[in-house]
Design an enzyme around this catalytic site. Sequence first.
Site, PDB file in Angstrom:
ATOM      1  N   GLU A  54     -44.410 109.098 -32.572  1.00 39.61           N
ATOM      2  CA  GLU A  54     -45.508 108.159 -32.802  1.00 39.61           C
ATOM      3  C   GLU A  54     -44.950 106.777 -33.139  1.00 39.61           C
ATOM      4  OE1 GLU A  54     -49.164 107.000 -32.588  1.00 39.61           O
ATOM      5  OE2 GLU A  54     -49.108 109.165 -32.954  1.00 39.61           O
ATOM      6  N   HIS A  67     -23.290 110.072 -23.924  1.00 40.99           N
ATOM      7  CA  HIS A  67     -23.561 111.413 -24.442  1.00 40.99           C
ATOM      8  C   HIS A  67     -22.672 111.755 -25.629  1.00 40.99           C
ATOM      9  CE1 HIS A  67     -25.114 115.376 -24.542  1.00 40.99           C
ATOM     10  NE2 HIS A  67     -25.306 115.564 -23.252  1.00 40.99           N
TER      11      HIS A  67
END
Length: 447
Positions: free
Chosen positions: A393, A169
């Site tokens: 995409e 993180h």
Amino acid sequence: MTSLSPIPTYEDLKIIFQEYSLVSPSQKTPRKSIYLSNIDQILNYNIPTAHFFKRSPDFPHENVARKLKIALQKVLVPYDFMAGRLELNLQTGRLEVDCNGAGVGFVVASSEFSLEEVGDHLIHPNLGYRQLAIEKLESLGHEVDQPLCVFQITSFKCGGFAIGMSTNHIILDGMGAKAFMENLASQAFDDGPLAVVPCNDRRLLAARSPPQVVFPHPEYLALDLPTGESSGPPVYDCGREKLNFRIFKLSPTIISNMKAKAKSTINKSAKISTFKVAAALMWRCHAFSGDIRHERDEKSTILTSINLRSRVIPNLPPSYSGNGVLPIGISTTFEDLENGSFSTIVELISNRLDDMTEEYAKSAFDWLEVHRGVPHGDYLIASWLGLGFDEVEYPWGKPIYCCPIVNHRKDICWVFRDVIDDGIAVMVALPAEEMVRFETLFYEFFR
């Protein structure tokens, strides 16, 4: 409205690991140390996620694995810090990233299951998902040698596959991870340009010199640790134990009704978001699911985070790659949680989130500089709403589902989009008896 139990659940997805390797930038990058902000410093733990894809006739998983590795090599040039390693600056006691080009992990695996067998539209919190995003490469041994990020592509017998990503993180928050995945996808296309140019300057969120703490910050616990060789920064993490897992679903109709209920006694023009009503409900359920009887005036505190990108001046670039978030606490008494109206709880959350100013954020960063503390609360409610991982995409299409991977942390719940009913789903992990009480409180709210 439904509460889904993890049935069927597979703790073992019968994974066969075929390749472990390190992927380095495609060209030599400058050797340097990256400054980490005070929020970056305390988030030294891994966040594993899974991104599922249906079978693509034009892209068998072998081809996807090859393209993904090449894309990683290219994207690690602008994201050179991801291929580095953490190091402790002994003079300052602060963690930094040594951009040494050591590489990110890359794993290729296969499962004996099909995606259809894994779960009901993939949304069950299967413990087996942890096998889809391993956190370490055991062959590297020492912790200092471990990559800050491991990618894993796992094929299923149906032809579908999952891309797992286990990331420290420290190096990315949710928005930064989304931008990274957009860039990774762009590089998987032949000669595609970057989707966005990452901003890697974490000094944009550096504390002031000298620090100017002008607000109280009760949501942080002061540790006042010494600096030096034997004392690195504190780590904000949650307790772990044997837990049950449930996903609680809220349909669009129910969310609308909850918002209407919240507005019944407060400013009708107030912006009541989906997250705010979900957080209010989860807070109330969690506060009274334990077996401890709290005093009426005892305080309960939830933690969540606020995106700072548009709240500081000048604004952080949308492609800021560090942790452009601030953990904040919201508190009230157990008496008010139990007997106060739902709208009052929502209003409390709303005011706290909406009133977050640049000056408060700077004061919080300065407080962390002085006290070397960590966020402190009873329950962390983390939102995936609006991150849009499923909108990325790739050459082989968009993910059919993306999710955080369940873990044994009882003090955190995840709020994310329900891909089936277009509402939201909340992933909760609690000990068995507490889960029964939580579920009872959840259903009582709607009676």
